[in-house]
Design a protein around this motif. Structure first.
Motif, mmCIF file in Angstrom:
data_model
loop_
_atom_site.group_PDB
_atom_site.id
_atom_site.type_symbol
_atom_site.label_atom_id
_atom_site.label_comp_id
_atom_site.label_asym_id
_atom_site.label_seq_id
_atom_site.Cartn_x
_atom_site.Cartn_y
_atom_site.Cartn_z
ATOM 1 N N GLN A 168 -32.376 37.802 -12.085
ATOM 2 C CA GLN A 168 -31.321 38.734 -12.476
ATOM 3 C C GLN A 168 -31.485 40.077 -11.763
ATOM 4 O O GLN A 168 -30.514 40.631 -11.222
ATOM 5 N N ILE A 215 -33.016 43.576 -18.776
ATOM 6 C CA ILE A 215 -34.321 43.026 -19.176
ATOM 7 C C ILE A 215 -34.380 42.845 -20.696
ATOM 8 O O ILE A 215 -34.815 41.801 -21.194
ATOM 9 N N THR A 232 -40.520 43.465 -19.327
ATOM 10 C CA THR A 232 -40.250 42.059 -19.639
ATOM 11 C C THR A 232 -41.241 41.525 -20.668
ATOM 12 O O THR A 232 -40.856 40.822 -21.611
ATOM 13 N N THR A 262 -35.412 36.735 -15.504
ATOM 14 C CA THR A 262 -35.328 38.182 -15.364
ATOM 15 C C THR A 262 -35.536 38.605 -13.918
ATOM 16 O O THR A 262 -34.828 39.487 -13.408
ATOM 17 N N ASN A 307 -32.099 39.982 -21.879
ATOM 18 C CA ASN A 307 -32.606 38.669 -21.475
ATOM 19 C C ASN A 307 -33.875 38.281 -22.228
ATOM 20 O O ASN A 307 -34.221 37.099 -22.301
ATOM 21 N N THR A 308 -34.544 39.264 -22.797
ATOM 22 C CA THR A 308 -35.796 39.000 -23.514
ATOM 23 C C THR A 308 -35.585 39.195 -25.011
ATOM 24 O O THR A 308 -35.391 38.237 -25.749
#
Length: 279
Positions: free
Chosen positions: A133, A84, A167, A130, A87-88
């Motif tokens: 994923q 997370i 997220t 997310t 990806n963020t």
């Protein structure tokens, strides 16, 4: 005697400019297409957690960390959390810094794109990728390494709210950290080390209670520690809570810390977001 004829002006319907919500939807669709086409983003943010799970799970599949908790079970919780953040916070921060440096944000501003629409488009892309994923990660962990699914609806709900808060925190902090690099050339060298150090300090690769006290103190300030602990409460048996530093999962404190970082990230973006690179 002649009379002048007044010119007649025919006016068509006036087209209103698109709303901020409509622009945000268009930006979200575009961001998803760009993300899928970006090989670097796919490998180092989307596929990275799954690849790491396969590698570490294959090496340590029979190892245990405490009682009936296997290392791969413990690691699944940590890698879900770090996925997370990568990806963020990491990927989003680097991409925005690159777009600002390349002048793409300045062009969007010149076209009249509201800042909220740009940011909402990015956030929508992050939420979709997310969620995808995590879905793949959970399935791979279950069927490749026998990591149990969350045992009941309450654990699934915990999984959802921990992932959602994590997220959102990672997303707004990604917007904020994009302001740190002086240029796109050093975006990686500024942002990646922050994410990497937090992974080691937050119990992603190691049992958190085994880390030195000073590491635990630093990690407790940042969201990844609480995101990782929240994920452990989903994937580990309830009895494993007694092995935590505080002797429990601390769900209430997890909510407070993640929510506080969301507020901090929003405040920084509201005050400091800029379309152009500062020389």
């Amino acid at each position: 005697m002649t009379t002048a004829t007044e010119p007649v002006t025919v006016r068509g319907p006036v087209t209103a400019p698109p709303s901020a919500a409509r622009i945000a939807r268009a930006r979200a669709a575009l961001e998803l297409r760009l993300y899928v086409r970006a090989r670097q983003a796919m490998v180092f943010s989307f596929l990275y957690p799954i690849i790491m799970l396969v590698i570490f799970g294959s090496i340590s599949i029979d190892d245990t960390v405490a009682g009936d908790v296997t290392y791969v079970q413990y690691f699944t919780a940590g890698i879900a959390a770090t996925g997370i953040i990568l990806n963020t916070f990491q990927q989003l921060g680097i991409r925005i810094a690159n777009e600002r440096d390349a002048g793409e944000l300045a062009r969007l501003q010149a076209l009249g794109t509201p800042a909220i629409s740009y940011l909402a488009g990015k956030a929508a892309q992050v939420l979709v990728t997310t969620a995808s994923q995590l879905a793949i990660l959970v399935v791979v962990a279950r069927y490749a390494f026998d990591v149990p699914f969350p045992v009941d609806a309450a654990h699934w709900m915990t999984f959802v709210w921990v992932a959602l808060l994590g997220t959102l925190a990672g997303t707004v902090l990604g917007f904020a950290v994009s302001l740190l690099p002086k240029s796109a050339k050093n975006a990686d060298t500024v942002i990646v080390p922050i994410a990497l150090v937090l992974q080691f300090f937050s119990g992603v690769f190691f049992v958190y209670s085994d880390l030195p006290g000073w590491m635990q103190t630093i990690a407790s300030v940042f969201p990844l520690k609480w995101l990782t602990q929240g994920m452990r409460s989903v994937f580990l048996p309830d009895a494993a809570a007694s092995a935590e530093v505080a002797g429990g999962w601390e769900h209430g404190r997890t909510v407070l810390v993640l929510a506080a970082w969301i507020v901090v990230g929003i405040a920084v973006c509201a005050r400091s977001f800029r379309w152009r690179r500062v020389s």
